[in-house]
Design an enzyme around this catalytic site. Structure first.
Site, short mmCIF file in Angstrom:
data_model
loop_
_atom_site.label_atom_id
_atom_site.label_comp_id
_atom_site.label_asym_id
_atom_site.label_seq_id
_atom_site.Cartn_x
_atom_site.Cartn_y
_atom_site.Cartn_z
CB CYS A 1 45.82 33.95 40.02
SG CYS A 1 47.32 34.48 40.84
CG HIS B 1 47.10 32.99 36.00
ND1 HIS B 1 47.39 34.33 36.04
CD2 HIS B 1 47.66 32.44 37.12
CE1 HIS B 1 48.09 34.60 37.13
NE2 HIS B 1 48.27 33.47 37.80
CG ASN C 1 51.42 35.71 38.15
OD1 ASN C 1 50.33 36.27 38.18
ND2 ASN C 1 51.61 34.50 38.68
#
Ligand code: UT7
Length: 330
Positions: free
Chosen positions: A117, A257, A287
């Site tokens: 990520c 994020h 996500n």
């Protein structure tokens, strides 16, 4: 040769699949509900690749948009860095090479970078060094995933949150593009937490076997509750790093994020950053791992929401464990 040329972001782009999945769709595989997913994560819907799409299709679309917006021709690109852990192939070859070919970046070197990520933040810092040293003039940085292809449909924690999408940025010497000055970037890692978000088997340590395929241990697993605590702490530390010596009035947006809406609100709340300055699109896209930060940035850029002179803060945390943040003066 100078070694610290200021670096700017000349253009941004993003791409998501057309296929939209709402929360109710998951009830056919796992014991879950729209209410649980909305309340615990903030996700309302997400995009997954359709059967005939691949992750590199998203990289190519996002990259082309960033090049167009920057006014840079493919042959002018001298390096492509793709932050991803779910490229078209099992790391070999790099997806960046597929992008290089399909975009016609005939003069570019190309490689992938695996920081999950945090992939976009890591790639941004690596790409920035090539411009800072004066050796490269146009670097295309892409972050994104096709994680839907690697999810275990029985893992309730991961399957409802992860999704597909990509974002891209063109970096140039700041004196060329005169916008998006990257003031500073911080990166970090703690490999002791390697097992929290992991594809346990199927790599070179335990190559794939029929047993592994049957038990699904080549797919992504996440210990959500354990990761949650780290995520809140790290995200608030990253935001504190970015805000040090800065005036909150000076902040345009915080682009975090998009891992879980609750984590973002808790982390920014700890620093008294008003919620309306925290860019959130997790309700629409879920996500997308390395894709979230550049997708958010590119959306804001396209909507004319990056105000000249304002500070834009980027922050991410993910598997590895890895984390990173950037201060960008638009
Ligand atoms: O992007 C990389 C970094 N990733 C993250 O930062 C993710 C961080 N973690 C999270 O976002 C959250 O931990 C999750 C969204 C993954 C899970 O939310 P949670 O509030 O931490 O749930 P939990 O795992 O603590 O589980 C609470 C309950 C459990 O039931 P019991 O044992 O209390 O009866 C779970 O079994 O919720 C249950 N549960 C679910 N229920 C319905 C877990 N997942 C689901 C689900 N639907 N999808």
């Amino acid at each position: 040769m100078t070694h610290n040329l200021p670096v700017g972001i000349a253009g941004l782009g993003h791409a998501v699949p057309d296929r939209v999945l709402d929360n109710d769709w998951f009830t056919q595989f796992i014991d879950t509900s729209d209410e649980w997913i909305r309340q615990r994560t903030g996700i309302v819907e997400r995009r997954w690749l359709s059967e005939d799409e691949t992750t590199s299709d998203l990289f190519i679309r996002a990259g082309q948009m960033a090049l167009d917006r920057a006014g840079v021709k493919p042959e002018e690109v001298d390096l492509i860095v793709v932050g991803t852990v779910s490229g078209d192939y099992l790391a070999c070859p790099a997806s960046a090479c597929i992008v290089q070919d399909k975009l016609g970046c005939t003069n570019a070197a190309a490689f992938d970078l695996a920081a999950a990520c945090t992939g976009f933040l890591y790639s941004l810092q690596v790409a920035r060094q090539f411009i800072m040293t004066g050796t490269h003039k146009n670097v295309l940085v892409i972050g994104g995933e096709g994680l839907s292809r690697l999810l275990d449909m029985n893992d309730r924690n991961s399957v409802v949150i992860f999704a597909d999408g990509a974002g891209a940025a063109v970096l140039q010497p700041h004196e060329t593009c005169q916008q998006g000055l990257i003031e500073d970037i911080t990166l970090g890692a703690d490999g002791a937490g390697y097992h929290f978000i992991i594809r346990p088997k199927g790599g070179a340590k335990e190559p794939v076997t029929p047993e592994i395929l049957a038990e699904g241990t080549h797919l992504l697993r996440m210990k959500g509750r354990e990761v949650y605590r780290f995520a809140v702490d790290r995200m608030s530390e990253l935001m504190a790093w970015a805000m040090e010596g800065q005036d909150v009035e000076d902040v345009g947006w915080v682009f975090p994020h998009q891992m879980n809406r609750r984590i973002l609100e808790t982390a920014s709340g700890k620093l008294n950053i008003p919620n309306e300055k925290v860019y959130i699109n997790i309700h629409r896209f879920g996500n997308t791992s390395a894709g979230t930060v550049p997708i958010c940035l590119s959306e804001a850029y396209g909507n004319g929401e990056l105000e000249k002179g304002k500070l834009q803060i980027l922050a991410a945390f993910g598997a590895g464990l890895t984390w990173g943040a950037a201060r960008v003066r638009w």
